[in-house]
Design a protein around this motif. Structure first.
Motif, PDB file in Angstrom:
ATOM      1  N   ASP A 299       6.476  44.782 -20.072  1.00  0.00           N
ATOM      2  CA  ASP A 299       5.691  45.882 -19.505  1.00  0.00           C
ATOM      3  C   ASP A 299       4.907  45.440 -18.274  1.00  0.00           C
ATOM      4  OD1 ASP A 299       4.197  48.456 -19.453  1.00  0.00           O
ATOM      5  OD2 ASP A 299       2.543  47.166 -20.053  1.00  0.00           O
ATOM      6  N   LEU A 300       4.315  44.277 -18.328  1.00  0.00           N
ATOM      7  CA  LEU A 300       3.577  43.770 -17.170  1.00  0.00           C
ATOM      8  C   LEU A 300       4.584  43.262 -16.146  1.00  0.00           C
ATOM      9  CD1 LEU A 300       0.742  41.842 -19.011  1.00  0.00           C
ATOM     10  CD2 LEU A 300       0.665  44.132 -18.022  1.00  0.00           C
ATOM     11  N   ASP A 301       4.496  43.794 -14.940  1.00  0.00           N
ATOM     12  CA  ASP A 301       5.434  43.393 -13.895  1.00  0.00           C
ATOM     13  C   ASP A 301       4.700  43.228 -12.574  1.00  0.00           C
ATOM     14  OD1 ASP A 301       5.068  46.002 -12.862  1.00  0.00           O
ATOM     15  OD2 ASP A 301       6.829  46.742 -13.898  1.00  0.00           O
ATOM     16  N   ASP A 302       5.410  42.765 -11.582  1.00  0.00           N
ATOM     17  CA  ASP A 302       4.794  42.504 -10.282  1.00  0.00           C
ATOM     18  C   ASP A 302       4.310  43.776  -9.597  1.00  0.00           C
ATOM     19  OD1 ASP A 302       5.236  39.824 -10.654  1.00  0.00           O
ATOM     20  OD2 ASP A 302       7.049  39.758  -9.430  1.00  0.00           O
ATOM     21  N   TYR A 303       4.820  44.946  -9.980  1.00  0.00           N
ATOM     22  CA  TYR A 303       4.370  46.199  -9.376  1.00  0.00           C
ATOM     23  C   TYR A 303       2.885  46.447  -9.649  1.00  0.00           C
ATOM     24  CZ  TYR A 303       9.357  47.162  -8.870  1.00  0.00           C
ATOM     25  OH  TYR A 303      10.684  47.084  -8.551  1.00  0.00           O
ATOM     26  N   ASP A 304       2.401  45.992 -10.795  1.00  0.00           N
ATOM     27  CA  ASP A 304       0.980  46.149 -11.110  1.00  0.00           C
ATOM     28  C   ASP A 304       0.099  45.459 -10.070  1.00  0.00           C
ATOM     29  OD1 ASP A 304       0.955  47.643 -13.590  1.00  0.00           O
ATOM     30  OD2 ASP A 304       1.706  45.854 -14.580  1.00  0.00           O
ATOM     31  N   LEU A 305       0.593  44.381  -9.491  1.00  0.00           N
ATOM     32  CA  LEU A 305      -0.184  43.548  -8.574  1.00  0.00           C
ATOM     33  C   LEU A 305      -0.125  43.979  -7.115  1.00  0.00           C
ATOM     34  CD1 LEU A 305       0.954  40.104 -10.008  1.00  0.00           C
ATOM     35  CD2 LEU A 305      -1.174  41.308 -10.510  1.00  0.00           C
ATOM     36  N   GLU A 306       0.843  44.829  -6.768  1.00  0.00           N
ATOM     37  CA  GLU A 306       1.005  45.190  -5.359  1.00  0.00           C
ATOM     38  C   GLU A 306      -0.258  45.862  -4.824  1.00  0.00           C
ATOM     39  OE1 GLU A 306       4.608  47.316  -4.558  1.00  0.00           O
ATOM     40  OE2 GLU A 306       5.841  45.637  -5.225  1.00  0.00           O
ATOM     41  N   PRO A 307      -0.636  45.540  -3.592  1.00  0.00           N
ATOM     42  CA  PRO A 307      -1.885  46.052  -3.036  1.00  0.00           C
ATOM     43  C   PRO A 307      -1.988  47.574  -2.988  1.00  0.00           C
ATOM     44  CG  PRO A 307      -0.957  44.348  -1.615  1.00  0.00           C
ATOM     45  CD  PRO A 307       0.045  44.624  -2.687  1.00  0.00           C
ATOM     46  N   GLU A 308      -0.862  48.267  -2.866  1.00  0.00           N
ATOM     47  CA  GLU A 308      -0.898  49.734  -2.785  1.00  0.00           C
ATOM     48  C   GLU A 308      -0.802  50.419  -4.143  1.00  0.00           C
ATOM     49  OE1 GLU A 308       0.811  51.322   1.260  1.00  0.00           O
ATOM     50  OE2 GLU A 308       2.244  49.937   0.333  1.00  0.00           O
TER      51      GLU A 308
ATOM     52  N   LEU B  81      -2.035  55.579 -16.205  1.00  0.00           N
ATOM     53  CA  LEU B  81      -0.807  55.666 -15.426  1.00  0.00           C
ATOM     54  C   LEU B  81      -1.005  54.835 -14.178  1.00  0.00           C
ATOM     55  CD1 LEU B  81      -1.333  57.641 -12.752  1.00  0.00           C
ATOM     56  CD2 LEU B  81      -0.998  59.441 -14.409  1.00  0.00           C
ATOM     57  N   ARG B  82       0.089  54.617 -13.460  1.00  0.00           N
ATOM     58  CA  ARG B  82      -0.021  53.903 -12.191  1.00  0.00           C
ATOM     59  C   ARG B  82       0.789  54.640 -11.140  1.00  0.00           C
ATOM     60  NH1 ARG B  82       3.614  48.415 -13.179  1.00  0.00           N
ATOM     61  NH2 ARG B  82       5.631  49.467 -13.098  1.00  0.00           N
ATOM     62  N   VAL B  83       0.322  54.533  -9.899  1.00  0.00           N
ATOM     63  CA  VAL B  83       0.992  55.116  -8.744  1.00  0.00           C
ATOM     64  C   VAL B  83       1.370  53.963  -7.836  1.00  0.00           C
ATOM     65  CG1 VAL B  83       0.686  56.587  -6.717  1.00  0.00           C
ATOM     66  CG2 VAL B  83      -0.337  57.257  -8.903  1.00  0.00           C
ATOM     67  N   LEU B  84       2.626  53.904  -7.437  1.00  0.00           N
ATOM     68  CA  LEU B  84       3.067  52.822  -6.573  1.00  0.00           C
ATOM     69  C   LEU B  84       4.009  53.330  -5.507  1.00  0.00           C
ATOM     70  CD1 LEU B  84       5.847  50.834  -8.301  1.00  0.00           C
ATOM     71  CD2 LEU B  84       4.499  52.416  -9.632  1.00  0.00           C
ATOM     72  N   ARG B  85       4.099  52.589  -4.438  1.00  0.00           N
ATOM     73  CA  ARG B  85       4.967  52.941  -3.317  1.00  0.00           C
ATOM     74  C   ARG B  85       6.421  52.900  -3.779  1.00  0.00           C
ATOM     75  NH1 ARG B  85       3.768  55.191   1.416  1.00  0.00           N
ATOM     76  NH2 ARG B  85       2.019  53.804   1.773  1.00  0.00           N
ATOM     77  N   ASP B  86       7.215  53.900  -3.364  1.00  0.00           N
ATOM     78  CA  ASP B  86       8.647  53.925  -3.659  1.00  0.00           C
ATOM     79  C   ASP B  86       9.368  53.275  -2.477  1.00  0.00           C
ATOM     80  OD1 ASP B  86      11.287  54.374  -4.261  1.00  0.00           O
ATOM     81  OD2 ASP B  86      11.056  56.514  -4.645  1.00  0.00           O
ATOM     82  N   ARG B  87       9.545  51.986  -2.569  1.00  0.00           N
ATOM     83  CA  ARG B  87      10.135  51.225  -1.468  1.00  0.00           C
ATOM     84  C   ARG B  87      11.627  51.506  -1.299  1.00  0.00           C
ATOM     85  NH1 ARG B  87       5.859  49.127   0.189  1.00  0.00           N
ATOM     86  NH2 ARG B  87       4.395  47.914  -1.000  1.00  0.00           N
TER      87      ARG B  87
END
Length: 153
Positions: free
Chosen positions: A39-48, A66-72
């Motif tokens: 479950d814990l992944d590098d996306y949690d750490l991304e600055p955005e 929940l989390r919101v992250l950039r869709d690269r």
């Protein structure tokens, strides 16, 4: 009723918040849904990436997140993903997940294209926020999912 919606990037979270979010996600996704996955992944750490959550009785208890992250992968400047949406069993049916989703959608604004991988049973919930299904149902970690998108306005 649960408290105020909190939000922050990983760098803004203190140890208690990280612990609370991790414990809730582990309780729902790994234990309750019986999915052994990282479950814990590098996306949690991304600055955005922005984490949204509501605390329970204390700073080390989260009852929804929940989390919101950039869709690269999209190639669009204003393309985002919402993920890791979960709510403690004791808080389900209280509208808390809807409050979190609305906070995330308000933060992104109408000009953002947003995608998510919804567990199929929850597709109706996401439709309330303008998401529509795309493609075929698929299995992820043994659970049926649908890709959903809310187009930019």
């Amino acid at each position: 009723m649960a408290g105020d919606i909190k939000r922050g990037t990983f760098a803004e979270l203190d140890g208690a918040a990280v612990f609370a979010l991790s414990r809730l996600r582990q309780s729902v996704f790994v234990v309750e849904q019986e999915c052994a996955y990282p479950d814990l992944d590098d996306y949690d750490l991304e600055p955005e990436t922005v984490h949204f959550w509501v605390e329970g009785s204390g700073a080390t208890e989260a009852v929804a997140c929940l989390r919101v992250l950039r869709d690269r992968d999209s190639g669009e400047a204003e393309a985002w993903k919402i993920g890791r949406v979960c709510c403690a069993l004791t808080e389900r049916g209280t509208g808390l997940s809807a409050r979190l989703m609305q906070a995330a959608m308000d933060a992104l604004g109408p000009e953002a294209e947003v995608t998510l991988g919804a567990q199929t049973y929850a597709a109706g919930f996401y439709r309330k926020f303008g998401f529509v299904e795309e493609g075929e149902e698929y299995l992820e970690d043994g659970i049926k999912h649908m890709q959903m998108r809310r187009a930019a306005k």
